[in-house]
Every structure is written in C-alpha cells, then in structure tokens.
Design a protein around this motif. Structure first.
Motif, PDB file in Angstrom:
ATOM      1  N   GLY A  66       0.743  -1.023   0.052  1.00  0.00           N
ATOM      2  CA  GLY A  66      -0.286  -0.321   0.018  1.00  0.00           C
ATOM      3  C   GLY A  66       0.739   1.594   0.176  1.00  0.00           C
ATOM      4  O   GLY A  66       1.737   1.224  -1.406  1.00  0.00           O
ATOM      5  N   ALA A  67       0.896   2.332   0.833  1.00  0.00           N
ATOM      6  CA  ALA A  67       1.116   3.143   0.790  1.00  0.00           C
ATOM      7  C   ALA A  67       2.755   3.163   1.230  1.00  0.00           C
ATOM      8  O   ALA A  67       3.595   4.236   1.207  1.00  0.00           O
ATOM      9  CB  ALA A  67       0.876   4.226   1.926  1.00  0.00           C
ATOM     10  N   ASP A  68       3.006   2.259   2.264  1.00  0.00           N
ATOM     11  CA  ASP A  68       3.978   2.239   2.880  1.00  0.00           C
ATOM     12  C   ASP A  68       5.216   1.137   0.902  1.00  0.00           C
ATOM     13  O   ASP A  68       6.601   0.838   1.321  1.00  0.00           O
ATOM     14  CB  ASP A  68       4.853   0.894   3.410  1.00  0.00           C
ATOM     15  CG  ASP A  68       3.771   1.309   5.108  1.00  0.00           C
ATOM     16  OD1 ASP A  68       4.091   2.647   4.737  1.00  0.00           O
ATOM     17  OD2 ASP A  68       3.075   0.210   5.773  1.00  0.00           O
ATOM     18  N   SER A  69       4.453   0.767  -0.123  1.00  0.00           N
ATOM     19  CA  SER A  69       5.505   0.661  -1.370  1.00  0.00           C
ATOM     20  C   SER A  69       6.599   1.966  -1.437  1.00  0.00           C
ATOM     21  O   SER A  69       6.612   3.193  -1.520  1.00  0.00           O
ATOM     22  CB  SER A  69       4.303   0.462  -1.842  1.00  0.00           C
ATOM     23  OG  SER A  69       4.827   0.721  -3.210  1.00  0.00           O
ATOM     24  N   LEU A  70       7.233   1.390  -1.506  1.00  0.00           N
ATOM     25  CA  LEU A  70       9.007   2.672  -1.812  1.00  0.00           C
ATOM     26  C   LEU A  70       8.642   2.804  -3.005  1.00  0.00           C
ATOM     27  O   LEU A  70       8.906   4.184  -2.929  1.00  0.00           O
ATOM     28  CB  LEU A  70      10.282   1.462  -2.006  1.00  0.00           C
ATOM     29  CG  LEU A  70      11.833   2.442  -2.847  1.00  0.00           C
ATOM     30  CD1 LEU A  70      12.001   2.627  -2.202  1.00  0.00           C
ATOM     31  CD2 LEU A  70      12.269   1.153  -2.821  1.00  0.00           C
ATOM     32  N   ALA A  71       8.079   2.534  -4.287  1.00  0.00           N
ATOM     33  CA  ALA A  71       7.493   3.254  -5.272  1.00  0.00           C
ATOM     34  C   ALA A  71       6.458   4.514  -5.176  1.00  0.00           C
ATOM     35  O   ALA A  71       7.161   5.848  -6.004  1.00  0.00           O
ATOM     36  CB  ALA A  71       7.058   2.595  -6.609  1.00  0.00           C
ATOM     37  N   LYS A  72       5.756   4.388  -3.919  1.00  0.00           N
ATOM     38  CA  LYS A  72       4.658   5.462  -4.012  1.00  0.00           C
ATOM     39  C   LYS A  72       5.651   6.302  -3.192  1.00  0.00           C
ATOM     40  O   LYS A  72       5.580   7.639  -3.086  1.00  0.00           O
ATOM     41  CB  LYS A  72       3.673   4.373  -3.340  1.00  0.00           C
ATOM     42  CG  LYS A  72       3.077   3.959  -3.998  1.00  0.00           C
ATOM     43  CD  LYS A  72       1.652   3.366  -3.363  1.00  0.00           C
ATOM     44  CE  LYS A  72       0.602   2.658  -4.568  1.00  0.00           C
ATOM     45  NZ  LYS A  72       0.003   2.075  -4.126  1.00  0.00           N
ATOM     46  N   ARG A  73       6.401   6.060  -2.209  1.00  0.00           N
ATOM     47  CA  ARG A  73       6.932   6.739  -1.225  1.00  0.00           C
ATOM     48  C   ARG A  73       8.008   7.735  -1.899  1.00  0.00           C
ATOM     49  O   ARG A  73       8.225   9.039  -1.517  1.00  0.00           O
ATOM     50  CB  ARG A  73       8.032   5.830  -0.509  1.00  0.00           C
ATOM     51  CG  ARG A  73       6.685   5.448   1.175  1.00  0.00           C
ATOM     52  CD  ARG A  73       7.688   4.855   2.216  1.00  0.00           C
ATOM     53  NE  ARG A  73       7.973   3.408   1.925  1.00  0.00           N
ATOM     54  CZ  ARG A  73       9.203   3.090   2.072  1.00  0.00           C
ATOM     55  NH1 ARG A  73      10.281   4.163   2.326  1.00  0.00           N
ATOM     56  NH2 ARG A  73       9.719   1.756   1.844  1.00  0.00           N
ATOM     57  N   GLN A  74       8.465   7.020  -2.727  1.00  0.00           N
ATOM     58  CA  GLN A  74       8.900   8.458  -3.580  1.00  0.00           C
ATOM     59  C   GLN A  74       8.843   8.553  -4.843  1.00  0.00           C
ATOM     60  O   GLN A  74       8.883   9.394  -5.358  1.00  0.00           O
ATOM     61  CB  GLN A  74      10.696   7.562  -4.298  1.00  0.00           C
ATOM     62  CG  GLN A  74      10.872   6.500  -3.832  1.00  0.00           C
ATOM     63  CD  GLN A  74      12.131   7.690  -2.893  1.00  0.00           C
ATOM     64  OE1 GLN A  74      12.751   8.276  -3.514  1.00  0.00           O
ATOM     65  NE2 GLN A  74      12.448   7.040  -1.849  1.00  0.00           N
ATOM     66  N   GLY A  75       6.998   8.405  -5.114  1.00  0.00           N
ATOM     67  CA  GLY A  75       6.025   9.243  -5.531  1.00  0.00           C
ATOM     68  C   GLY A  75       5.928   9.425  -7.004  1.00  0.00           C
ATOM     69  O   GLY A  75       5.426   9.527  -8.007  1.00  0.00           O
TER      70      GLY A  75
END
Length: 448
Positions: A66-75
C-alpha cells in the motif's frame, strides 16, 4: 569479501585503459575492436547489477504494501514507473529488468529460508556478464511458457544449453534458436500453434491520405513460405544483376531491400494480371521442407521449411508433401549421385539440396538457401572438384568477405553429416581458431 560489483569495476577499468587518449575517430583498428569488446562486457555486467536492483525495488514496492510501497513513497505509481524514470528507459524495458531479476534471484520462502532461483543457469550467465538483459528475458519467457507441459529436468537441461548458445549471438538469431528449442521440447504443441497462426493469417489493404497503398499482412509459416521463397529469389537475382552492372561500370546506386521486395511483389502481380507467358523458373524459388525419414514414418519430430524459422509438425510436413510447388527433402534416401569430381563444373540441384541440408543456409551469416549459391572451396580454375566436400553455401556478401579477407573453410566428416568450420585470418585471430559455421551456431543443439 569482494564487492559484487568488482567484475564491473574491473571491466570499466580495463575499458578506461584501452580507450584512446584522444578522439575515437581514426582509432587504431585493433584498439577499436578491443574497446568495443570491453564496452559489451561492461554493458552486460551493468545489466547484471540493474536486474538485481530492479527486482529488489519491485519487491519493496509490491501492491500489498500500500502506501508503504517504496515506489509510492518516492512519488511513483509502480516499481516499473520508478525504474523507467530514474534509468531513463521505457516502462516496458524497466519491467523486463524486474522480470529477469525476479527469475534469477534466490527465492525467499515463507519460512524465511532461501530457495534456489527459478532460472539459475540464466542467472549465473547474467551475473558473469556473458548474457545481457534482453537475451535472458527471451530465454526465461520461453521456458516459463512451457513449464506446465514439459518436465522440470528437460527444462533445466534446455536452460543450460540455451544459455550457452545465447552467448555471442544477437537477439534475432537467438529467436530462431528458441523457436527450434520450443519445437523440440513440446512437439505436441506445434499443431495447436499452427492452427492459431492460420487463424491469424490475413492481409489488409488501404490507401492513406497521400494516395499511397498500404499493405499489412501476417502469414502462417506454411502459406507464407512460397511468398518468402519467390520474393527472396527475385530480389537475389536483381542484386546479382546490379552487381554485374556495377562491375561493368554502368551500374546505378543499389536500391534498399524493402524497395526490391516491393518491386518483386509488383512484378508477380503484373504477371498474374496480364501476362500470358509463364515466368522462367527462378533459382531458389522452390519451397523445400526437410524431415528425417524415421520421424516421417513414426509421425514424431518436426520438419523445417527452408528460409522459415518456425519448425512445423509432421502432420503439416505430410500435407505440404502433397502440395504442388513443394519439394519434400526426406533425409536418409540416397538415390542420386552427389559427387561429380571434375566431370561437371557447376553443382547440380541434387548436390545443392544435399549441401543445403548440411549447411542450412549461408555458412557465414545464416542467410536462407534461396539467397545463396554453392561455391567451390578450392576454385575450379585451381583444380577444385565439384564434390560435396569442396562446396559450401555462401551468400554473395559472405563469399566476397571470405575470399577477399583471407578466411578459410574446413569440412570435417562425410556427406551431409559433416561439420563445417570457418577459420579466421591471423589479423582477426592470431591462433586461427576454427569457428562453427552458421547452422551450428543458430540451431538448437539438444542432447540426442
């Protein structure tokens, strides 16, 4: 402990040392060859690092995080988007890095223990810098597509063999090897594949806004073979005429192959539409399908159509053998004289068929038989005999390359089962190590 990047660092260091002090333009040929070799090695080792990083980025960006995904945390939406953005490539190419990395990395079990990679042979070759990302992905996709129909041991052997054969060949040749491998590993899958290809056969014709007529077609191997054979033969004949005109000093600039292909198709249609005379037979225009006699009798194995990469099923071979304009070449028969000594200067059609079975096409580049001629290894004018062991299939480009630049050809063994070798000149290889001819480089060499 050595860094995993040590081979890459060594390759880049060697490249830095080999690089000319000034501009590459005008570089010594020997140095340029070495720089090119080292660039290839460094690029493959960089691929090896990239696939490992890509697989781990994908693991840390899996959807369930979810929101903890590395890609999502990098935008970024996904790991593929993140990789494409940072590496400056396409999402498809980034996904290929992830695919190779996932298939060649050790697997983490639910118990926390590590299991071997799904494709360890490919992984070892990638890590060592022998295999690049694209070749690795092609092998992985083929093997994965067969995993539910082929036993594990057979797939493991195939992976090892394909990994060895893929080293030093371009992806176009590798695709041909993979088609042969697929046919050998899953011969029962050929007939369903042929049915699917026949269903997809079609030709669309439209006119664009400028008035140009646009053709876009796809043909199954069997019905496409006569198209390839005739157009190849016509283009080869035209190239010969252009070369002869150029030798006489009255030739025009050569036309691109796509233009010659179009002109050949136009000539065929004009003839059919309005000419009452039949064209003379074109050398190389006959469709030949090759099959072992034992396979034909047992209904097992596969057949190969000259000039077509995709093997065909035995059922299709039998259908083709009953069709007009198709010559079935059944191996194991010995009904014609194939050695003529000094009685004939030119190789006969029977000899060319036998030499084609041995060579498979041009021994240099692998061009289809229809684009090749049988050339005397020891020239007729120098006493050479018109025999199988003094003839080899060569396209015109390779013929001139071999004769003009000091390459030799060696044939070991009798008849169609002999091995053909290309021996480079000393300026290419001081040791003059024999190299296998194209057929042995391009075929799938499965265990007997």
């Amino acid at each position: 402990m050595n860094s995993p990047l040590a081979p890459l660092i060594d390759a880049v260091t060697a490249l830095n040392q080999a690089w000319p002090g000034g501009p590459v333009e005008g570089c010594d040929p020997g140095r340029l060859v070495e720089v090119n070799r080292l660039l290839g090695q460094a690029r493959r080792l960089l691929d090896a690092a990239a696939v490992q990083v890509a697989a781990e980025v994908a693991r840390q960006s899996r959807p369930e995080l979810g929101a903890d995904s590395l890609a999502k945390r990098q935008g970024h939406r996904t790991a593929a988007v993140m990789l494409a953005t940072t590496l400056g490539t396409t999402i498809a190419e980034a996904a290929k890095l992830v695919e190779v990395g996932d298939a060649t990395a050790p697997r983490l079990l639910l118990t926390g223990e590590q299991a071997p990679a799904r494709h360890p042979h490919v992984g070892a070759a990638v890590t060592a810098g022998r295999l690049g990302r694209d070749a690795a992905a092609m092998i992985i996709r083929l093997l994965d597509s067969l995993s539910d129909r082929v036993p594990f041991d057979a797939l493991d052997d195939a992976e090892r063999l394909l990994t060895e054969q893929a080293v030093g060949v371009d992806v176009g040749i590798l695709q041909k090897i993979l088609l042969r491998a697929e046919a050998h590993l899953d011969p029962d899958g050929l007939e369903p594949k042929e049915e699917e290809q026949r269903a997809k056969t079609g030709l669309s014709i439209r006119q664009d806004g400028t008035g140009m007529i646009i053709l876009n077609g796809a043909f199954d191997p069997v019905r496409g073979a006569p198209i390839v054979s005739v157009i190849d033969a016509m283009v080869t004949a035209e190239l010969g005429r252009q070369r002869d005109a150029g030798t006489k000093g009255n030739g025009l600039p050569p036309k691109p192959i796509p233009v010659l292909n179009a002109e050949a198709l136009i000539a065929i249609c004009e003839h059919y539409a309005g000419c009452s005379k039949k064209h003379e037979s074109l050398p190389g225009a006959t469709v030949i399908v090759r099959v072992d006699l034992a396979d034909l009798q047992a209904g097992t194995g596969v057949g190969v159509i000259d000039g077509v990469d995709q093997p065909v099923s035995i059922a299709t071979v039998r259908q083709m053998a009953a069709s007009g304009g198709v010559i079935p070449c059944v191996l194991g028969a010995d009904s014609e004289i194939l050695d003529w000594g000094r009685d004939k200067r030119f190789f006969t059609p029977a000899q060319k068929r036998a030499i084609t079975e041995r060579d498979g096409g041009c021994i240099g580049c692998g061009a289809p038989p229809g684009r090749c001629k049988v050339h005397h290894l020891t020239w007729w004018s120098h006493g050479g005999r018109t025999d199988l062991d003094n003839g080899a299939l060569l396209c015109e480009s390779c013929h001139h390359l071999i004769h003009d630049h000091g390459w030799d050809i060696r044939i070991d063994g009798p008849g169609i089962n002999s091995d053909v070798w290309l021996i480079p000149p000393r300026h290419v290889d001081p040791a003059r190590t024999p190299r296998p001819a194209a057929r042995r480089r391009h075929d799938y060499h499965h265990a007997a």
